[in-house]
Design a protein around this motif. Structure first.
Motif, PDB file in Angstrom:
ATOM      1  N   UNK A  32      18.795  23.548  43.458  1.00 19.38           N
ATOM      2  CA  UNK A  32      17.694  23.594  42.598  1.00 19.38           C
ATOM      3  C   UNK A  32      18.229  24.241  41.031  1.00 19.38           C
ATOM      4  N   UNK A  33      17.563  23.832  40.198  1.00 19.92           N
ATOM      5  CA  UNK A  33      18.347  24.012  38.680  1.00 19.92           C
ATOM      6  C   UNK A  33      16.934  24.962  38.172  1.00 19.92           C
ATOM      7  N   UNK A  34      17.386  26.152  38.055  1.00 17.55           N
ATOM      8  CA  UNK A  34      16.414  26.977  37.460  1.00 17.55           C
ATOM      9  C   UNK A  34      16.477  27.234  35.669  1.00 17.55           C
ATOM     10  N   UNK A  35      17.602  26.821  35.458  1.00 13.34           N
ATOM     11  CA  UNK A  35      17.681  26.977  33.659  1.00 13.34           C
ATOM     12  C   UNK A  35      19.112  26.308  33.469  1.00 13.34           C
ATOM     13  N   UNK A  36      19.145  26.193  32.544  1.00 15.50           N
ATOM     14  CA  UNK A  36      20.441  25.632  31.598  1.00 15.50           C
ATOM     15  C   UNK A  36      20.749  26.419  30.299  1.00 15.50           C
ATOM     16  N   UNK A  37      22.108  26.619  30.045  1.00 20.83           N
ATOM     17  CA  UNK A  37      22.447  27.130  28.934  1.00 20.83           C
ATOM     18  C   UNK A  37      23.240  26.069  28.155  1.00 20.83           C
ATOM     19  N   UNK A  38      23.057  25.585  26.867  1.00 19.43           N
ATOM     20  CA  UNK A  38      23.838  24.681  26.121  1.00 19.43           C
ATOM     21  C   UNK A  38      24.527  25.502  25.184  1.00 19.43           C
ATOM     22  N   UNK A  39      25.731  25.294  25.098  1.00 17.90           N
ATOM     23  CA  UNK A  39      26.587  26.172  23.977  1.00 17.90           C
ATOM     24  C   UNK A  39      27.275  25.215  23.256  1.00 17.90           C
ATOM     25  N   UNK A  40      27.117  25.449  21.894  1.00 18.79           N
ATOM     26  CA  UNK A  40      27.982  24.561  20.925  1.00 18.79           C
ATOM     27  C   UNK A  40      28.931  25.425  20.003  1.00 18.79           C
ATOM     28  N   UNK A  41      30.421  25.213  20.123  1.00 18.41           N
ATOM     29  CA  UNK A  41      31.317  25.801  19.311  1.00 18.41           C
ATOM     30  C   UNK A  41      31.649  24.687  18.046  1.00 18.41           C
ATOM     31  N   UNK A  42      32.013  25.302  17.228  1.00 17.80           N
ATOM     32  CA  UNK A  42      32.674  24.411  15.814  1.00 17.80           C
ATOM     33  C   UNK A  42      34.221  24.275  16.080  1.00 17.80           C
ATOM     34  N   UNK A  52      30.760  30.266  17.257  1.00 20.84           N
ATOM     35  CA  UNK A  52      29.668  29.483  18.247  1.00 20.84           C
ATOM     36  C   UNK A  52      28.351  29.121  17.310  1.00 20.84           C
ATOM     37  N   UNK A  53      28.216  27.896  17.134  1.00 25.32           N
ATOM     38  CA  UNK A  53      27.099  27.231  16.290  1.00 25.32           C
ATOM     39  C   UNK A  53      25.800  27.656  16.968  1.00 25.32           C
ATOM     40  N   UNK A  54      25.739  27.276  18.223  1.00 22.93           N
ATOM     41  CA  UNK A  54      24.343  27.487  19.044  1.00 22.93           C
ATOM     42  C   UNK A  54      24.484  27.991  20.289  1.00 22.93           C
ATOM     43  N   UNK A  55      23.525  28.469  20.953  1.00 20.27           N
ATOM     44  CA  UNK A  55      23.624  28.863  22.342  1.00 20.27           C
ATOM     45  C   UNK A  55      22.092  28.737  22.755  1.00 20.27           C
ATOM     46  N   UNK A  56      21.596  27.580  23.427  1.00 20.80           N
ATOM     47  CA  UNK A  56      20.192  27.591  23.635  1.00 20.80           C
ATOM     48  C   UNK A  56      20.114  27.620  25.370  1.00 20.80           C
ATOM     49  N   UNK A 115      10.910  31.528  28.895  1.00 24.03           N
ATOM     50  CA  UNK A 115      10.781  31.054  27.561  1.00 24.03           C
ATOM     51  C   UNK A 115      12.253  30.585  27.131  1.00 24.03           C
ATOM     52  N   UNK A 116      12.238  29.541  26.347  1.00 18.78           N
ATOM     53  CA  UNK A 116      13.324  28.994  25.658  1.00 18.78           C
ATOM     54  C   UNK A 116      13.772  30.058  24.666  1.00 18.78           C
ATOM     55  N   UNK A 117      15.009  29.994  24.458  1.00 21.17           N
ATOM     56  CA  UNK A 117      15.718  31.121  23.661  1.00 21.17           C
ATOM     57  C   UNK A 117      16.957  30.668  23.075  1.00 21.17           C
ATOM     58  N   UNK A 118      17.107  30.795  21.691  1.00 19.07           N
ATOM     59  CA  UNK A 118      18.384  30.645  21.183  1.00 19.07           C
ATOM     60  C   UNK A 118      18.877  31.943  20.751  1.00 19.07           C
ATOM     61  N   UNK A 119      20.108  32.074  20.747  1.00 13.21           N
ATOM     62  CA  UNK A 119      20.943  33.474  20.587  1.00 13.21           C
ATOM     63  C   UNK A 119      20.612  33.719  19.048  1.00 13.21           C
ATOM     64  N   UNK A 120      20.427  34.961  18.557  1.00 13.76           N
ATOM     65  CA  UNK A 120      20.502  35.442  17.413  1.00 13.76           C
ATOM     66  C   UNK A 120      21.737  35.384  16.579  1.00 13.76           C
ATOM     67  N   UNK A 121      21.590  35.286  15.429  1.00 13.66           N
ATOM     68  CA  UNK A 121      23.000  35.310  14.518  1.00 13.66           C
ATOM     69  C   UNK A 121      24.172  36.660  14.942  1.00 13.66           C
ATOM     70  N   UNK A 122      23.608  37.678  15.525  1.00 13.42           N
ATOM     71  CA  UNK A 122      24.522  38.591  15.862  1.00 13.42           C
ATOM     72  C   UNK A 122      25.018  38.334  17.167  1.00 13.42           C
ATOM     73  N   UNK A 123      24.311  37.645  18.245  1.00 10.01           N
ATOM     74  CA  UNK A 123      24.671  37.434  19.148  1.00 10.01           C
ATOM     75  C   UNK A 123      25.732  36.229  19.194  1.00 10.01           C
ATOM     76  N   UNK A 124      25.522  35.113  18.236  1.00 16.07           N
ATOM     77  CA  UNK A 124      26.371  34.281  18.118  1.00 16.07           C
ATOM     78  C   UNK A 124      27.713  34.574  17.761  1.00 16.07           C
ATOM     79  N   UNK A 125      27.562  35.495  16.855  1.00 11.74           N
ATOM     80  CA  UNK A 125      28.890  35.859  16.249  1.00 11.74           C
ATOM     81  C   UNK A 125      29.803  36.625  17.215  1.00 11.74           C
ATOM     82  N   UNK A 126      29.064  37.227  18.357  1.00 15.95           N
ATOM     83  CA  UNK A 126      29.924  37.808  19.292  1.00 15.95           C
ATOM     84  C   UNK A 126      30.447  36.962  20.392  1.00 15.95           C
ATOM     85  N   UNK A 127      29.690  35.844  20.487  1.00 14.17           N
ATOM     86  CA  UNK A 127      30.339  34.804  21.552  1.00 14.17           C
ATOM     87  C   UNK A 127      31.260  33.924  21.157  1.00 14.17           C
TER      88      UNK A 127
END
Length: 190
Positions: A32-42, A52-56, A115-127
Motif C-alpha cells: 500500500x502506498x501511503x505517500x510519496x516524496x519527490x526530491x529534485x537536485x540541481x 536541492x531545488x524541490x522536495x515535495x 496535506x501536500x507539502x513542499x519544503x521551505x527554503x530553509x529546509x531545502x538548503x539543509x537537504x
C-alpha cells in the motif's frame, strides 16, 4: 506539469471489485502506498550534485492507480493559471529521487500527513544528496521495534533529467521502485 509513474519489477494484481464510492487504495507490488516524496537536485555543469531545488511530499489522496500503465501515477498541475506553486518543479538539468512510504517527517517537522507539502527554503538548503542517501527509517511494528512483517519503504534509483523543447513544460519521470534495504551489524557481548 510533472508526470510521475512508479513501477515495480514484479506483477501487480488489482482487485476491481467496487465496495464503496471511495477511489481504490493505491498499491504497488502488494505494498500500500501511503505517500510519496519527490526530491529534485540541481546537476552542476561538471555532473556533480548541487543544491536541492524541490522536495515535495504527496499524500495518498493525490496518488492514483493506473491499471493501463501497470503502476501508480502522480500527476501534479504546475504553471499556468490557477496552478498551485507548491507543486512546481524546476525546468533545469537535475536529478530526481522518489521515495514511497517515507512519511512526512522524513524531511520536515511539519506534521499534517494528509496535506501536500513542499519544503521551505530553509529546509531545502539543509537537504543535500549526501544527507538524502544517508537517511534512515526505523522499520518496526508499533508494538515491537525489532520486528516487522515486511518493509514497505520503496525507493527509486536517481533519475537524471535534462529539459527539452518537445516536452512543452511537462516533466515526465518514469521510475522503477525497489524495496529499501538495510545493513545490520549485531555485536553480542557476554
Amino acid at each position: 506539469m510533472l508526470r510521475l509513474q512508479l513501477t515495480m519489477p514484479e506483477s501487480i494484481h488489482v482487485d476491481t471489485k467496487v465496495v464503496t464510492d471511495a477511489p481504490p487504495v493505491p498499491t504497488l507490488g502488494g505494498i500500500t502506498i501511503n505517500n510519496v516524496w519527490i526530491v529534485q537536485f540541481k546537476v552542476n555543469d561538471d555532473g556533480t550534485s548541487g543544491n536541492c531545488l524541490k522536495a515535495l511530499y504527496v499524500p495518498q489522496n493525490s496518488i492514483s492507480q493506473d491499471t493501463n500503465l501497470g503502476g501508480l501515477v502522480v500527476n501534479l498541475k504546475t504553471g499556468g493559471d490557477g496552478a498551485d506553486k507548491t507543486t512546481e518543479f524546476s525546468y533545469e538539468k537535475s536529478r530526481f529521487y522518489v521515495i514511497a512510504n517515507g512519511k512526512k517527517n522524513m524531511f520536515t517537522t511539519e506534521s499534517t500527513d494528509e496535506l501536500m507539502y513542499s519544503l521551505t527554503p530553509t529546509e531545502l538548503s539543509a537537504l543535500t544528496e549526501k544527507i538524502l542517501k544517508e537517511k534512515t527509517v526505523l522499520i518496526k511494528k508499533d508494538t515491537d521495534p525489532l520486528e516487522t512483517t515486511s518493509p514497505t519503504l520503496l525507493t527509486s534509483n536517481p533519475f537524471d533529467y535534462t529539459p527539452t523543447e518537445e516536452e512543452g513544460g511537462v516533466i515526465k519521470v518514469r521510475t522503477q521502485m525497489f524495496r529499501a534495504f538495510a545493513k545490520i551489524k549485531v555485536t553480542i557481548e557476554s
